[in-house]
Write a protein that holds these residues in place. Structure first.
Motif, PDB file in Angstrom:
ATOM      1  N   MET A   1       8.361   1.965   3.526  1.00  0.00           N
ATOM      2  CA  MET A   1       7.625   2.617   4.596  1.00  0.00           C
ATOM      3  C   MET A   1       8.070   2.109   5.965  1.00  0.00           C
ATOM      4  SD  MET A   1       5.404   4.905   5.418  1.00  0.00           S
ATOM      5  CE  MET A   1       4.354   5.311   4.027  1.00  0.00           C
ATOM      6  N   VAL A   2       8.297   0.811   6.074  1.00  0.00           N
ATOM      7  CA  VAL A   2       8.760   0.255   7.354  1.00  0.00           C
ATOM      8  C   VAL A   2      10.133   0.816   7.721  1.00  0.00           C
ATOM      9  CG1 VAL A   2       9.444  -1.859   8.543  1.00  0.00           C
ATOM     10  CG2 VAL A   2       7.412  -1.855   7.086  1.00  0.00           C
ATOM     11  N   LEU A   3      11.025   0.891   6.750  1.00  0.00           N
ATOM     12  CA  LEU A   3      12.351   1.459   7.016  1.00  0.00           C
ATOM     13  C   LEU A   3      12.251   2.937   7.386  1.00  0.00           C
ATOM     14  CD1 LEU A   3      14.386  -0.218   4.129  1.00  0.00           C
ATOM     15  CD2 LEU A   3      14.432  -0.801   6.562  1.00  0.00           C
ATOM     16  N   ALA A   4      11.342   3.656   6.765  1.00  0.00           N
ATOM     17  CA  ALA A   4      11.140   5.068   7.112  1.00  0.00           C
ATOM     18  C   ALA A   4      10.658   5.203   8.547  1.00  0.00           C
ATOM     19  CB  ALA A   4      10.125   5.700   6.150  1.00  0.00           C
ATOM     20  N   MET A   5       9.751   4.329   8.972  1.00  0.00           N
ATOM     21  CA  MET A   5       9.224   4.409  10.328  1.00  0.00           C
ATOM     22  C   MET A   5      10.287   4.084  11.376  1.00  0.00           C
ATOM     23  SD  MET A   5       6.228   5.539   9.987  1.00  0.00           S
ATOM     24  CE  MET A   5       6.843   6.405   8.521  1.00  0.00           C
ATOM     25  N   ALA A   6      11.173   3.140  11.061  1.00  0.00           N
ATOM     26  CA  ALA A   6      12.275   2.840  11.971  1.00  0.00           C
ATOM     27  C   ALA A   6      13.182   4.057  12.113  1.00  0.00           C
ATOM     28  CB  ALA A   6      13.070   1.639  11.459  1.00  0.00           C
ATOM     29  N   GLY A   7      13.450   4.727  10.994  1.00  0.00           N
ATOM     30  CA  GLY A   7      14.270   5.923  11.037  1.00  0.00           C
ATOM     31  C   GLY A   7      13.625   7.046  11.824  1.00  0.00           C
ATOM     32  N   PHE A   8      12.328   7.260  11.634  1.00  0.00           N
ATOM     33  CA  PHE A   8      11.638   8.325  12.357  1.00  0.00           C
ATOM     34  C   PHE A   8      11.613   8.055  13.861  1.00  0.00           C
ATOM     35  CE2 PHE A   8       9.306   9.464   8.283  1.00  0.00           C
ATOM     36  CZ  PHE A   8       9.973  10.672   8.133  1.00  0.00           C
ATOM     37  N   ALA A   9      11.466   6.786  14.249  1.00  0.00           N
ATOM     38  CA  ALA A   9      11.464   6.451  15.672  1.00  0.00           C
ATOM     39  C   ALA A   9      12.820   6.769  16.302  1.00  0.00           C
ATOM     40  CB  ALA A   9      11.108   4.978  15.874  1.00  0.00           C
ATOM     41  N   LEU A  10      13.902   6.441  15.609  1.00  0.00           N
ATOM     42  CA  LEU A  10      15.241   6.780  16.097  1.00  0.00           C
ATOM     43  C   LEU A  10      15.434   8.287  16.147  1.00  0.00           C
ATOM     44  CD1 LEU A  10      17.337   4.096  14.184  1.00  0.00           C
ATOM     45  CD2 LEU A  10      17.078   4.273  16.672  1.00  0.00           C
ATOM     46  N   GLU A  11      14.959   8.968  15.122  1.00  0.00           N
ATOM     47  CA  GLU A  11      15.045  10.435  15.096  1.00  0.00           C
ATOM     48  C   GLU A  11      14.289  11.035  16.282  1.00  0.00           C
ATOM     49  OE1 GLU A  11      12.298  13.562  12.961  1.00  0.00           O
ATOM     50  OE2 GLU A  11      13.476  12.439  11.482  1.00  0.00           O
ATOM     51  N   ASP A  12      13.083  10.538  16.550  1.00  0.00           N
ATOM     52  CA  ASP A  12      12.294  11.040  17.687  1.00  0.00           C
ATOM     53  C   ASP A  12      13.041  10.854  18.998  1.00  0.00           C
ATOM     54  OD1 ASP A  12      10.305  11.624  15.897  1.00  0.00           O
ATOM     55  OD2 ASP A  12       9.048   9.900  16.400  1.00  0.00           O
ATOM     56  N   MET A  13      13.635   9.686  19.168  1.00  0.00           N
ATOM     57  CA  MET A  13      14.367   9.401  20.395  1.00  0.00           C
ATOM     58  C   MET A  13      15.526  10.377  20.591  1.00  0.00           C
ATOM     59  SD  MET A  13      17.440   7.832  21.453  1.00  0.00           S
ATOM     60  CE  MET A  13      17.885   6.645  20.185  1.00  0.00           C
ATOM     61  N   LEU A  14      16.278  10.640  19.525  1.00  0.00           N
ATOM     62  CA  LEU A  14      17.422  11.541  19.622  1.00  0.00           C
ATOM     63  C   LEU A  14      16.982  12.975  19.903  1.00  0.00           C
ATOM     64  CD1 LEU A  14      19.473  10.092  16.622  1.00  0.00           C
ATOM     65  CD2 LEU A  14      20.126   9.986  19.040  1.00  0.00           C
ATOM     66  N   LEU A  15      15.931  13.436  19.225  1.00  0.00           N
ATOM     67  CA  LEU A  15      15.452  14.803  19.455  1.00  0.00           C
ATOM     68  C   LEU A  15      14.881  14.963  20.863  1.00  0.00           C
ATOM     69  CD1 LEU A  15      13.753  15.691  16.042  1.00  0.00           C
ATOM     70  CD2 LEU A  15      16.062  16.221  16.828  1.00  0.00           C
ATOM     71  N   LYS A  16      14.226  13.931  21.367  1.00  0.00           N
ATOM     72  CA  LYS A  16      13.689  13.998  22.726  1.00  0.00           C
ATOM     73  C   LYS A  16      14.828  14.081  23.745  1.00  0.00           C
ATOM     74  CE  LYS A  16      10.574  11.683  25.970  1.00  0.00           C
ATOM     75  NZ  LYS A  16       9.843  12.939  26.252  1.00  0.00           N
ATOM     76  N   ARG A  17      15.911  13.358  23.495  1.00  0.00           N
ATOM     77  CA  ARG A  17      17.064  13.420  24.397  1.00  0.00           C
ATOM     78  C   ARG A  17      17.675  14.821  24.394  1.00  0.00           C
ATOM     79  NH1 ARG A  17      19.798   8.972  26.306  1.00  0.00           N
ATOM     80  NH2 ARG A  17      21.771  10.075  26.017  1.00  0.00           N
ATOM     81  N   VAL A  18      17.785  15.425  23.212  1.00  0.00           N
ATOM     82  CA  VAL A  18      18.346  16.771  23.119  1.00  0.00           C
ATOM     83  C   VAL A  18      17.448  17.779  23.833  1.00  0.00           C
ATOM     84  CG1 VAL A  18      18.969  18.632  21.532  1.00  0.00           C
ATOM     85  CG2 VAL A  18      19.596  16.282  20.984  1.00  0.00           C
ATOM     86  N   ALA A  19      16.129  17.657  23.613  1.00  0.00           N
ATOM     87  CA  ALA A  19      15.194  18.558  24.294  1.00  0.00           C
ATOM     88  C   ALA A  19      15.238  18.354  25.806  1.00  0.00           C
ATOM     89  CB  ALA A  19      13.775  18.335  23.772  1.00  0.00           C
ATOM     90  N   GLY A  20      15.442  17.121  26.234  1.00  0.00           N
ATOM     91  CA  GLY A  20      15.519  16.834  27.665  1.00  0.00           C
ATOM     92  C   GLY A  20      16.739  17.429  28.329  1.00  0.00           C
ATOM     93  N   HIS A  21      17.760  17.752  27.541  1.00  0.00           N
ATOM     94  CA  HIS A  21      18.971  18.372  28.080  1.00  0.00           C
ATOM     95  C   HIS A  21      18.868  19.895  28.133  1.00  0.00           C
ATOM     96  CE1 HIS A  21      21.524  14.609  26.861  1.00  0.00           C
ATOM     97  NE2 HIS A  21      20.757  14.400  27.914  1.00  0.00           N
ATOM     98  N   GLY A  22      17.699  20.428  27.770  1.00  0.00           N
ATOM     99  CA  GLY A  22      17.466  21.861  27.937  1.00  0.00           C
ATOM    100  C   GLY A  22      17.520  22.695  26.675  1.00  0.00           C
ATOM    101  N   MET A  23      17.724  22.097  25.515  1.00  0.00           N
ATOM    102  CA  MET A  23      17.742  22.892  24.286  1.00  0.00           C
ATOM    103  C   MET A  23      16.312  23.250  23.884  1.00  0.00           C
ATOM    104  SD  MET A  23      19.329  22.050  20.485  1.00  0.00           S
ATOM    105  CE  MET A  23      21.012  21.969  21.123  1.00  0.00           C
ATOM    106  N   PRO A  24      16.022  24.545  23.635  1.00  0.00           N
ATOM    107  CA  PRO A  24      14.663  24.945  23.239  1.00  0.00           C
ATOM    108  C   PRO A  24      14.220  24.254  21.951  1.00  0.00           C
ATOM    109  CG  PRO A  24      16.003  26.861  23.817  1.00  0.00           C
ATOM    110  CD  PRO A  24      16.934  25.687  23.742  1.00  0.00           C
ATOM    111  N   VAL A  25      12.926  23.978  21.861  1.00  0.00           N
ATOM    112  CA  VAL A  25      12.388  23.301  20.681  1.00  0.00           C
ATOM    113  C   VAL A  25      12.618  24.129  19.428  1.00  0.00           C
ATOM    114  CG1 VAL A  25      10.269  22.468  19.577  1.00  0.00           C
ATOM    115  CG2 VAL A  25      10.691  21.999  21.999  1.00  0.00           C
ATOM    116  N   GLY A  26      12.498  25.465  19.537  1.00  0.00           N
ATOM    117  CA  GLY A  26      12.749  26.324  18.382  1.00  0.00           C
ATOM    118  C   GLY A  26      14.154  26.162  17.846  1.00  0.00           C
TER     119      GLY A  26
END
Length: 280
Positions: A1-26
Motif C-alpha cells: 500500500m505504501v508503494l502504491a501511494m508513492a506511485g499515485f503521488a508521482l502519477e498525480d504530479m505528472l498529470l497535473k504538469r500535463v494539465a498545466g500545459h493546456g491539455m484538456p482533462v478529457g
C-alpha cells in the motif's frame, strides 16, 4: 500500500504538469486510460491469461467501473484546478470512508472508538475545505467527489470475483476512463496536439500508474480492509514533498491542521484495529 501511494503521488504530479500545459482533462483521461489498459493487456497475456472473462460483466464489476469513473474523473479535475497538496490532503479521508464501508457492507467489526475516529477524521476534511469561510474553494469539492469514487472503487475491488486476476482488473479499471474522457472532451471543445515533453510525462505517468494500481489491488484483495487502508495516509507525505519541490506549493495552517486531524484519526484507527484483531 505504501508503494502504491508513492506511485499515485508521482502519477498525480505528472498529470497535473500535463494539465498545466493546456491539455484538456478529457484528453488526459483518454490517453492515460487507453495506455494503461493496453499495458495491462500485455501483462495479462504474458501471464497466459485471457483478456476477456465473463465475470467482467457481473453487477459488482459494473459497480466497480462506475466508482472508478467517478474517482478518476473528479480527482483529475481537482488536480487540474487545485493545488496538488490540497487535493491530496482531502483524499486522505478515503481510508476512513473505506473502513466505514467495510463495516457496513462486509460486516467487519468496527467499534465505537473507530467510529468516533472516522467522525473526527471527516471533521478534519471540513477544516481543510473551510465551507463558508474566505479560504473555501468550490473546486475543492471535486476532490471530495473523487475520494467518494475511490473509496467505492476500493470496496468493490475487495468484492471483485476471485476468478479475475489483478492484471485483468487493471485492464477494465483503466479502460473505463476512455469513454468518460471522450464525453468530457466533447464538452471541453476538442483535443490538442501534445508536445514531446507532455508525451513523455504521459507515458511515464501510465507506467507508474499501472504499477501503483496493481499494488493497490494486491493490497486491497490480500489484507483486511481496516488494517491495510490506514497506510494510504503516506500519500499525503509524498504529495506535500512533490507539491513543494515541483510546484512551489506552501499549504496554509488550516490545511496542515485539517491534514493532521485526518492522519491522526487514521493512525488511531490502525492502532485500535491491531488491538482488537486478536480478540476477534
Amino acid at each position: 500500500m505504501v508503494l502504491a501511494m508513492a506511485g499515485f503521488a508521482l502519477e498525480d504530479m505528472l498529470l497535473k504538469r500535463v494539465a498545466g500545459h493546456g491539455m484538456p482533462v478529457g484528453q488526459i483521461l483518454i490517453l492515460f486510460g487507453g495506455g494503461g489498459s493496453l499495458l495491462f493487456m500485455a501483462l495479462t497475456r504474458a501471464q497466459g491469461q485471457a483478456i476477456w472473462h465473463p465475470a467482467v460483466v457481473q453487477p459488482r464489476m459494473l459497480v466497480k467501473a462506475a466508482f472508478e469513473v467517478l474517482g478518476r474523473l473528479f480527482y483529475t479535475l481537482a488536480l487540474a484546478f487545485t493545488a496538488l497538496s490540497s487535493a491530496s490532503a482531502i483524499l486522505q479521508a478515503t481510508p476512513l470512508v473505506v473502513v466505514a464501508g467495510a463495516a457496513l457492507i462486509f460486516g467487519e467489526r468496527v467499534g465505537w472508538r473507530r467510529w468516533t475516529a472516522i467522525s473526527v477524521g471527516l471533521l478534519g476534511v471540513l477544516v481543510i475545505l473551510r465551507p463558508g469561510l474566505d479560504g473555501f474553494s468550490m473546486a475543492s469539492l471535486l476532490a471530495v467527489a473523487g475520494l467518494i469514487g475511490f473509496a467505492g472503487r476500493d470496496l468493490a475491488t475487495r468484492a471483485a470475483p476471485k476468478v479475475l486476476s489483478n492484471f485483468q482488473l487493471g485492464i477494465y479499471g483503466f479502460l473505463a476512463m476512455v469513454p468518460t474522457g471522450a464525453g468530457l472532451l466533447l464538452w471541453q471543445g476538442g483535443a490538442v496536439m501534445p508536445g514531446l515533453v507532455d508525451c513523455g510525462q504521459l507515458v511515464l505517468a501510465i507506467c507508474i500508474g499501472v504499477y501503483a494500481y496493481w499494488a493497490l489491488t494486491v493490497a486491497m484483495r490480500t489484507g483486511e480492509v481496516s488494517v491495510v487502508t490506514p497506510f494510504r495516509y503516506t500519500r499525503l507525505v509524498f504529495a506535500l514533498i512533490l507539491g513543494l519541490l515541483v510546484f512551489g506549493e506552501r499549504p496554509d495552517a488550516m490545511t496542515y491542521l485539517g491534514s493532521a486531524i485526518v492522519v491522526a484519526a487514521g493512525i488511531y484507527t490502525l492502532l485500535r484495529t491491531r488491538r482488537v484483531a486478536p480478540q476477534a
